[in-house]
Design a protein around this motif. Structure first.
Motif, mmCIF file in Angstrom:
data_model
loop_
_atom_site.group_PDB
_atom_site.id
_atom_site.type_symbol
_atom_site.label_atom_id
_atom_site.label_comp_id
_atom_site.label_asym_id
_atom_site.label_seq_id
_atom_site.Cartn_x
_atom_site.Cartn_y
_atom_site.Cartn_z
ATOM 1 N N GLN A 76 0.798 -1.222 -0.166
ATOM 2 C CA GLN A 76 -0.301 -0.166 0.248
ATOM 3 C C GLN A 76 0.436 0.963 0.273
ATOM 4 O OE1 GLN A 76 -3.784 0.009 0.888
ATOM 5 N NE2 GLN A 76 -2.951 1.672 -0.904
ATOM 6 N N ARG A 105 -10.371 -2.541 0.916
ATOM 7 C CA ARG A 105 -10.436 -2.204 0.142
ATOM 8 C C ARG A 105 -11.333 -0.334 0.382
ATOM 9 N NH1 ARG A 105 -12.577 -5.198 -5.087
ATOM 10 N NH2 ARG A 105 -12.314 -2.943 -6.116
ATOM 11 N N LEU A 153 -10.351 -8.726 -4.802
ATOM 12 C CA LEU A 153 -9.370 -7.230 -5.857
ATOM 13 C C LEU A 153 -9.787 -7.456 -6.903
ATOM 14 C CD1 LEU A 153 -5.461 -7.218 -4.502
ATOM 15 C CD2 LEU A 153 -7.768 -6.016 -3.160
ATOM 16 N N GLU A 205 -7.134 0.850 -1.978
ATOM 17 C CA GLU A 205 -7.150 0.339 -2.168
ATOM 18 C C GLU A 205 -5.856 0.246 -2.637
ATOM 19 O OE1 GLU A 205 -8.935 -1.308 -5.067
ATOM 20 O OE2 GLU A 205 -10.774 -0.715 -4.653
ATOM 21 N N LYS A 264 -17.615 -2.521 -7.497
ATOM 22 C CA LYS A 264 -18.040 -2.010 -6.694
ATOM 23 C C LYS A 264 -19.268 -2.748 -6.168
ATOM 24 C CE LYS A 264 -16.065 2.628 -6.808
ATOM 25 N NZ LYS A 264 -16.449 3.743 -6.881
#
Length: 342
Positions: free
Chosen positions: A14, A65, A82, A68, A86
């Motif tokens: 991340q 999430r 992932l 992202e 949506k």
């Protein structure tokens, strides 16, 4: 381990971009989580601990999430989270819930407690509309509140009671995994114990799985089955609770454990004081990220990243990322700067 694997995180990264210059281009990244892998099994409590800024809360947010992830894979019940769009993710959110740190900020002050709890039920179609209020009252009583308080507003409750409302909201859609993001750190110590006991009771009652994020190893000791220790975006040690507390391998874990106060004033305890501050995640040190503060650091620590590995003298499932585990254990390598004893 013969338990079913519920969540599998592989090589999670991340990075948050830093914008600068006249055109607002990306000039660097904050490497908040950098190549983290772990599993969570059904019905267990896996805790993630470390100093502020180590990436533990960011890991939880990435799994949900809410941010992202930059790279890596997150599998929940064999499904790649992932890869979901949506709409698909919203359906899956029913199984993945979160309890936030601040019970004052995480509840909408304009909604009654009943509306706060039933909102998630409506979104997920978890409970028929005509039964939602009844279910909300039942949940309030399950978490130790009075069902008659359903029409009150959050400001009418104490911090501990608000956190119980947050727990009831998380339970309202029958989740499989709950991420507790510093869920008790904003509460008084006496209230912390009550909330921890409540979480353990609910885990047995509803067969829940917890990812418990905290900075306090004393708290973690009461609720965990296994513990991950993070430092500057990386996992430095992972083990079951007993093995970690009885036989810590990484110098950073040892320093964290030495900071836990003992109730016996007569008992002398070695206190390991780390030198310096945590480096910036924008430009983390090369090699082992802990080498700038480690009392056992040598030249290899400055250039080579240590593997997260298991050694024969460690219990099965106990892994640590340090070049000198064997030498520290045998006493062949001594601390190279001062440690104080208290």
């Amino acid at each position: 381990m013969n338990q079913k694997e519920l969540l599998k995180v592989d090589h999670l990264k991340q990075y948050f971009p830093i914008k600068g210059g006249f055109l607002g281009r990306t000039i660097n990244y904050v490497k908040a989580v950098d190549d983290v892998s772990f599993d969570i099994y059904e019905g267990e409590t896996l805790s993630v601990v470390g100093e502020s800024g180590c990436g533990k809360s960011t890991t939880g947010r990435a799994i949900l999430r809410l941010d992202e992830p930059t790279d890596g894979t997150i599998e929940f019940n064999g499904e790649d989270l992932l890869s979901l769009n949506k709409r698909e993710l919203r359906k899956r959110r029913k199984d993945l819930q979160v309890i936030f740190q601040d019970p004052y900020a995480s509840l909408n002050p304009r909604q009654t407690v009943g509306n706060i709890i039933t909102e998630a039920m409506s979104i997920q179609n978890a409970v028929p509309k005509e039964k939602q209020r009844e279910r909300a009252i039942e949940l309030l009583e399950t978490v130790g509140l009075n069902g008659e308080q359903i029409d009150r507003y959050p400001h009418e409750f104490s911090g501990g009671q608000r956190q119980r409302i947050g727990i009831a909201r998380a339970l309202s859609v029958n989740p499989k995994l709950i991420i507790c993001d510093e869920a008790v750190s904003a509460l008084d110590v006496s209230v912390q114990a009550q909330v921890l006991n409540l979480l353990k009771k609910l885990q047995r009652q509803f067969k829940l799985t917890f990812l418990f994020i905290a900075h306090d190893l004393g708290v973690v000791r009461h609720i965990s089955d296994r513990i991950i220790v993070m430092y500057l975006g990386k996992i430095v040690e992972i083990a079951d609770k007993k093995s970690l507390f009885d036989n810590p391998q990484h110098p950073y874990t040892r320093s964290l454990l030495s900071a836990i106060p003992t109730p016996d004033p007569e008992k002398k305890k070695e206190r390991i004081i780390l030198q310096g501050d945590v480096p910036s995640p924008i430009s983390p040190p090369a090699g082992c990220r802990f080498h700038t503060r480690c009392p056992f650091a040598t030249e290899i620590c400055q250039t080579e990243v240590p593997d997260l590995r298991h050694l024969n003298h460690m219990k099965e499932g106990h892994h640590a990322a340090c070049h000198h585990i064997e030498n520290i254990k045998s006493g062949d390598i001594k601390p190279n700067h001062s440690e104080s004893k208290a």
